[in-house]
Write a protein that holds these residues in place. Sequence first.
Motif, short mmCIF file in Angstrom:
data_model
loop_
_atom_site.label_atom_id
_atom_site.label_comp_id
_atom_site.label_asym_id
_atom_site.label_seq_id
_atom_site.Cartn_x
_atom_site.Cartn_y
_atom_site.Cartn_z
N ILE A 1 0.84 -1.19 0.00
CA ILE A 1 0.00 0.00 0.00
C ILE A 1 0.88 1.25 0.00
CG2 ILE A 1 -1.97 -1.08 1.16
CD1 ILE A 1 -0.94 0.07 3.81
N GLY A 2 0.24 2.42 -0.04
CA GLY A 2 0.98 3.67 0.10
C GLY A 2 1.64 4.14 -1.17
N HIS A 3 1.08 3.80 -2.35
CA HIS A 3 1.67 4.24 -3.62
C HIS A 3 1.36 5.70 -3.92
CE1 HIS A 3 2.75 0.13 -4.45
NE2 HIS A 3 1.50 -0.25 -4.25
N ALA A 4 0.32 6.24 -3.30
CA ALA A 4 -0.07 7.63 -3.55
C ALA A 4 -0.80 8.15 -2.32
CB ALA A 4 -0.97 7.73 -4.78
N THR A 5 -0.77 9.47 -2.15
CA THR A 5 -1.49 10.08 -1.04
C THR A 5 -1.85 11.52 -1.38
OG1 THR A 5 -1.50 10.24 1.39
CG2 THR A 5 0.49 11.03 0.24
N LEU A 6 -2.71 12.11 -0.55
CA LEU A 6 -3.21 13.46 -0.81
C LEU A 6 -2.46 14.52 -0.02
CD1 LEU A 6 -7.10 12.91 -0.73
CD2 LEU A 6 -5.72 13.51 -2.73
N LEU A 7 -2.26 15.68 -0.65
CA LEU A 7 -1.82 16.90 0.02
C LEU A 7 -2.90 17.94 -0.22
CD1 LEU A 7 1.87 17.09 -1.31
CD2 LEU A 7 1.09 16.05 0.83
N SER A 8 -3.13 18.81 0.74
CA SER A 8 -4.18 19.80 0.53
C SER A 8 -3.95 21.06 1.35
CB SER A 8 -5.56 19.21 0.90
OG SER A 8 -5.59 18.79 2.24
N CYS A 9 -4.57 22.13 0.91
CA CYS A 9 -4.58 23.39 1.64
C CYS A 9 -5.93 24.06 1.44
CB CYS A 9 -3.46 24.32 1.15
SG CYS A 9 -3.47 25.93 1.97
N VAL A 10 -6.60 24.31 2.54
CA VAL A 10 -7.92 24.95 2.51
C VAL A 10 -7.78 26.46 2.68
CG1 VAL A 10 -10.08 25.18 3.81
CG2 VAL A 10 -9.14 22.92 3.34
N ALA B 1 -3.65 18.15 -4.04
CA ALA B 1 -2.55 17.54 -4.78
C ALA B 1 -2.51 16.05 -4.53
CB ALA B 1 -1.22 18.17 -4.37
N ILE B 2 -2.06 15.31 -5.52
CA ILE B 2 -1.78 13.89 -5.33
C ILE B 2 -0.28 13.69 -5.47
CG2 ILE B 2 -2.15 13.23 -7.77
CD1 ILE B 2 -3.47 10.63 -6.47
N LYS B 3 0.27 12.96 -4.52
CA LYS B 3 1.71 12.68 -4.53
C LYS B 3 1.89 11.19 -4.70
CE LYS B 3 5.92 13.83 -1.92
NZ LYS B 3 6.73 13.20 -2.92
#
Length: 484
Positions: free
Chosen positions: A374-383, A401-403
């Motif tokens: 698992i853990g191939h991609a994850t989210l970054l965000s700013c509200v 963002a997707i990393k």
Amino acid sequence: MKYKVQIIFRQLLILVCTLVTVIACNEKKAEEAQTPTKPNVLVLLTDQWRAQATGYAGDPNVDTPHLDSLAAISVNFKNAVSGMPVCSPFRASLLTGQRPLTHGVFMNDVQLDTNAVTIAKVFNKEGYDTGYIGKWHLDGHGRLQNVAPGQRRQGFQFWKGNECTHDYNESVYYDNDDPDRKIWDGYDTFQQTDAAIDYIAERKSSKNPFMMILSYGTPHAPYHTAPLEYRNRFDPEKIQLRKNVPDSLQERAKKDLAGYYAHIAALDDMIGKVIKNLKESGQFENTIIVFTADHGDLLGSHGAYKKQQPYEESARVPMLYYIPEKLKIAAGERDALMNSEDIMPTLLSLCNIAIPATVEGLDYRPYMEGKENIGHATLLSCVQPFGQWNKVKHGGREYRAIKTLQYTYARDLNGPWLLFDNINDPYQLFNLVGNEGYRTLQDELEKQLSHRLKETGDEFLPGMEYIKKWGYPVDETGTVPYTN
């Protein structure tokens, strides 16, 4: 007659050996009864320590021998991120295992719901002693204020800390139920370390295991307030800058990095001190240790300072898990993109504690055991586009963002914003958005991002919509009061 004596002697010898064995077994059982069967948990949380700034990560400017030694025997999530890289959101995700738009702490200086199911409350129910030392930043009742005993401490039983301060010398804290302000004597990184060591020593005689978070305020700015002996180690003129620091900021960045590394050197010594005491007290081999940070620091990279943006220096954080040998998890680097909300479920799983249904993060124990991929991609965000360090004039904006293991793709409210190949362009110097040669890749990452947002129920609305939804106050200019 001689034969009878020999028989009697043998019988006596067998009896003595039996008695010795019984006594030894009883002593061992007594010792085991005093030793918690479940592992202790110690989280070493730092503020604004970017992933690149350690010896084991290859930073040429600083030596971190104690962390390097810890990394050598730990699981190192070298691609770990802070999903919303700013202080309070990370801390709320650490405590709840939820993403910021679920727990509601998507900006600094607001209060985490006191009814939240937190890591301390869960460990308490499992018979753990729980403690918190240092910076909190989850109460929303004003800085330098006491986080009153009770629900506002989110389940932590032992307490030596305050809501938030960036004065690291003779700073304010509150001691358990005492409502009067106390002052750390000198550099608080040193005093908080000693307080943690005292807490751990006191737990030695307890029948319960402990779970403690030691939350340091450094290496967050102000950068030039570490003890002189540490500041003297770093000459600004000898600092090697990252290749993405523009000429206009290089002189300032070198000076600030010298102070930043001074804080880091002091922290490294204190982390070494904690580990040394764990070993001397016989508790090291029964203690899970997590070393991480709430976010990084741009420190001039991309022409900006501090955090909130999706760049590597801001979003990537150190993430070490030292796991006792009895759990049979091999040390070494891991590629997976562990995120903020994943820490709580992973720790609970490592302690064989059921993960609450409220948790959204991933349990990485099966991954560490080699049973899941698992853990191939994850989210970054700013509200929040109006934070002090995410203003439009500094290049900041609301984004999702997707990393992945190779790419960072970010979209703002107007559409595609950033696309970086982090392997071939580790300093993120070349934005590939709109580049014809990367059109197919951009479209694929856009699909992945859209799928993740739908999966997590994120409508990606303007920041003020979330402010209204959660009922947070705005000032006379229509923006939310904010400090760094």
